[in-house]
Design an enzyme around this catalytic site. Structure first.
Site, PDB file in Angstrom:
ATOM      1  N   LEU A   8     133.467 -56.093  77.572  1.00 49.22           N
ATOM      2  CA  LEU A   8     134.341 -56.631  77.614  1.00 49.22           C
ATOM      3  C   LEU A   8     135.885 -57.355  77.612  1.00 49.22           C
ATOM      4  O   LEU A   8     136.509 -56.363  77.061  1.00 49.22           O
ATOM      5  CB  LEU A   8     134.279 -56.651  75.705  1.00 49.22           C
ATOM      6  CG  LEU A   8     134.465 -57.701  74.716  1.00 49.22           C
ATOM      7  CD1 LEU A   8     134.325 -59.029  74.938  1.00 49.22           C
ATOM      8  CD2 LEU A   8     135.472 -57.157  73.323  1.00 49.22           C
ATOM      9  N   GLY A   9     136.002 -58.095  78.372  1.00 50.97           N
ATOM     10  CA  GLY A   9     137.260 -58.446  79.198  1.00 50.97           C
ATOM     11  C   GLY A   9     137.673 -59.264  77.849  1.00 50.97           C
ATOM     12  O   GLY A   9     137.036 -59.754  76.898  1.00 50.97           O
ATOM     13  N   ASN A  10     138.959 -59.518  78.890  1.00 49.84           N
ATOM     14  CA  ASN A  10     139.716 -60.748  77.919  1.00 49.84           C
ATOM     15  C   ASN A  10     139.458 -62.027  77.837  1.00 49.84           C
ATOM     16  O   ASN A  10     139.692 -62.787  77.317  1.00 49.84           O
ATOM     17  CB  ASN A  10     141.189 -60.574  78.810  1.00 49.84           C
ATOM     18  CG  ASN A  10     142.073 -59.587  78.557  1.00 49.84           C
ATOM     19  OD1 ASN A  10     142.594 -58.835  76.897  1.00 49.84           O
ATOM     20  ND2 ASN A  10     142.213 -58.649  79.728  1.00 49.84           N
ATOM     21  N   THR A  11     138.215 -63.014  78.769  1.00 48.34           N
ATOM     22  CA  THR A  11     138.433 -63.835  78.454  1.00 48.34           C
ATOM     23  C   THR A  11     136.500 -64.156  79.086  1.00 48.34           C
ATOM     24  O   THR A  11     135.792 -64.888  77.797  1.00 48.34           O
ATOM     25  CB  THR A  11     138.469 -64.257  79.975  1.00 48.34           C
ATOM     26  OG1 THR A  11     138.136 -63.789  81.324  1.00 48.34           O
ATOM     27  CG2 THR A  11     139.796 -64.568  79.675  1.00 48.34           C
ATOM     28  N   ARG A  12     136.048 -62.548  79.415  1.00 46.62           N
ATOM     29  CA  ARG A  12     134.420 -62.350  79.570  1.00 46.62           C
ATOM     30  C   ARG A  12     133.703 -61.456  78.636  1.00 46.62           C
ATOM     31  O   ARG A  12     134.348 -60.687  78.884  1.00 46.62           O
ATOM     32  CB  ARG A  12     133.601 -62.788  80.593  1.00 46.62           C
ATOM     33  CG  ARG A  12     134.446 -64.481  81.252  1.00 46.62           C
ATOM     34  CD  ARG A  12     133.537 -64.438  82.709  1.00 46.62           C
ATOM     35  NE  ARG A  12     133.757 -64.064  83.641  1.00 46.62           N
ATOM     36  CZ  ARG A  12     132.897 -63.494  84.847  1.00 46.62           C
ATOM     37  NH1 ARG A  12     131.541 -64.246  84.930  1.00 46.62           N
ATOM     38  NH2 ARG A  12     133.228 -62.560  85.685  1.00 46.62           N
ATOM     39  N   GLY A  96     143.419 -48.423  80.883  1.00 43.31           N
ATOM     40  CA  GLY A  96     142.484 -48.964  80.117  1.00 43.31           C
ATOM     41  C   GLY A  96     141.822 -48.447  80.768  1.00 43.31           C
ATOM     42  O   GLY A  96     141.461 -47.861  81.994  1.00 43.31           O
ATOM     43  N   ASP A  98     138.557 -50.266  81.426  1.00 45.59           N
ATOM     44  CA  ASP A  98     138.386 -50.478  82.625  1.00 45.59           C
ATOM     45  C   ASP A  98     138.572 -50.710  84.181  1.00 45.59           C
ATOM     46  O   ASP A  98     137.441 -49.788  84.501  1.00 45.59           O
ATOM     47  CB  ASP A  98     138.598 -52.423  82.525  1.00 45.59           C
ATOM     48  CG  ASP A  98     140.251 -53.005  82.764  1.00 45.59           C
ATOM     49  OD1 ASP A  98     140.841 -52.051  82.400  1.00 45.59           O
ATOM     50  OD2 ASP A  98     140.403 -53.642  82.684  1.00 45.59           O
TER      51      ASP A  98
END
Length: 239
Positions: A8-12, A96, A98
């Site tokens: 789960l990223g900042n946009t997708r 992070g 990620d």
């Protein structure tokens, strides 16, 4: 057991099913815009591993939706050591998840400079022994454009084409913002070579990588680096 991986990223939101041989299958991606439509695209299975750098609201919405679709959920956190990986940060919570998982995906690949281009531009250096030498964080070209437009609306938020010396404001903005990212990556490669004594391989991931690829030295494009790292983390955690 059906195991699914979620990034789960900042946009997708990106997801894939983890196979017994370490490969990924049934991959998908969806933008998590306002509303709940993105949550209806989620698969079902026995267990799920989740990595999130998104806002708390989005993370909680995803976890709530997955609770109805999976018997077990595992929220992955950055670890100071994982397998042969040893991160440079004294406090692993400051790295992070990620970036941690992208590093894990490159383990055993030799010396690697990992560049993630999403909302932020992140750079991390990993040597062949599994040591993380630290990294950099900067605004991505997209975020630079958005920030400039927010402070000076006359400057367009998108558009333009890269040129070394542009003859139009739109082109100059594209050239300056993309050029800043290219220069940071190139300097990091140069410094990494000086530190390690040999040039590392360059790996690119993230949604903004495609815009820079034509102007970078030879590299490997690994758009699913975080999911690959999740698969490696899951294989070790459930061995």
């Amino acid at each position: 057991m059906s195991m699914w991986l979620f990034d789960l990223g900042n946009t997708r939101l990106k997801f894939a099913r983890s196979c017994a041989d370490g490969s990924l299958a049934d991959a998908g991606a969806v933008a998590h815009e306002d509303g709940e439509a993105w949550l209806r695209a989620l698969p079902r299975g026995d267990a799920a591993c989740i990595a999130s750098v998104a806002a708390d609201e989005r993370r909680v919405a995803l976890l709530d939706a997955l609770c109805a679709r999976f018997g077990r959920l595992h929220l992955v956190r950055t670890q100071s050591r994982c397998g042969g990986l040893r991160i440079a940060y004294e406090n692993p919570r400051h790295l992070g998840v990620d970036r941690f998982l992208a590093l894990l995906s490159a383990l055993d690949a030799g010396d690697v400079l990992l560049v993630g281009i999403g909302t932020a531009l992140t750079i991390d250096l990993l040597d062949a022994g599994g040591w993380h030498h630290g990294g950099r964080i900067a605004p991505s070209p997209m975020l630079m454009r958005q920030a400039l437009h927010a402070r000076a609306p006359v400057l367009p938020e998108s558009g333009g084409a890269y040129a070394e010396f542009a003859g139009d404001t739109g082109h100059a903005l594209a050239s300056g913002c993309e050029g800043a990212a290219l220069a940071l990556i190139e300097r990091s490669l140069e410094r990494a070579q000086g530190l390690l004594g040999a040039a590392p391989a360059l790996w690119l991931h993230g949604g903004g990588a495609m815009a820079l690829r034509d102007r970078l030295p030879p590299h490997r494009h690994v758009p699913d680096a975080v999911l690959r790292g999740l698969a490696r983390w899951q294989a070790q955690a459930f061995a």
